[in-house]
Design a protein around this motif. Structure first.
Motif, PDB file in Angstrom:
ATOM      1  N   TYR A 100       1.044  -0.923   0.436  1.00 15.55           N
ATOM      2  CA  TYR A 100      -0.339  -0.228  -0.205  1.00 15.55           C
ATOM      3  C   TYR A 100       1.447   1.065   0.293  1.00 15.55           C
ATOM      4  O   TYR A 100       0.390   2.484  -0.950  1.00 15.55           O
TER       5      TYR A 100
ATOM      6  N   THR B 245       0.879   3.935  -3.332  1.00 15.36           N
ATOM      7  CA  THR B 245      -0.096   5.575  -3.208  1.00 15.36           C
ATOM      8  C   THR B 245       1.458   6.598  -2.955  1.00 15.36           C
ATOM      9  O   THR B 245       0.983   7.512  -3.313  1.00 15.36           O
TER      10      THR B 245
ATOM     11  N   ARG C 173       1.001   9.118  -6.055  1.00 11.56           N
ATOM     12  CA  ARG C 173       1.277  10.701  -5.600  1.00 11.56           C
ATOM     13  C   ARG C 173       2.171  11.574  -6.437  1.00 11.56           C
ATOM     14  O   ARG C 173       2.189  12.254  -6.529  1.00 11.56           O
TER      15      ARG C 173
END
Length: 70
Positions: free
Chosen positions: A26, A30, A34
């Motif tokens: 995860y 992410t 980003r």
């Protein structure tokens, strides 16, 4: 920026996001998403064609790195 160059950049953006979705962790996933979004937003107003070409080549290299890691 020419239409073909714009289309090329958008294809590259989508490919980077698609590959980043494949990270198992995860935090990695992410972070990658980003960073991709932030980098493209930061550089969206650049008009210099040489700088654009340099950034596109850097993004292609990053895509290859992501592809190898997932």
């Amino acid at each position: 920026m020419a239409a073909s160059s714009r289309a090329q950049v958008l294809r590259l953006y989508r490919a980077l996001l698609r590959e980043s979705q494949r990270f198992d962790g995860y935090n990695y996933r992410t972070y990658a998403i980003r960073r991709i979004r932030d980098a493209f937003r930061e550089n969206k107003n650049i008009k210099d064609s040489e700088k654009i070409e340099e950034l596109v080549n850097k993004a292609k290299a990053n895509l290859e790195v992501i592809h190898r890691q997932v």
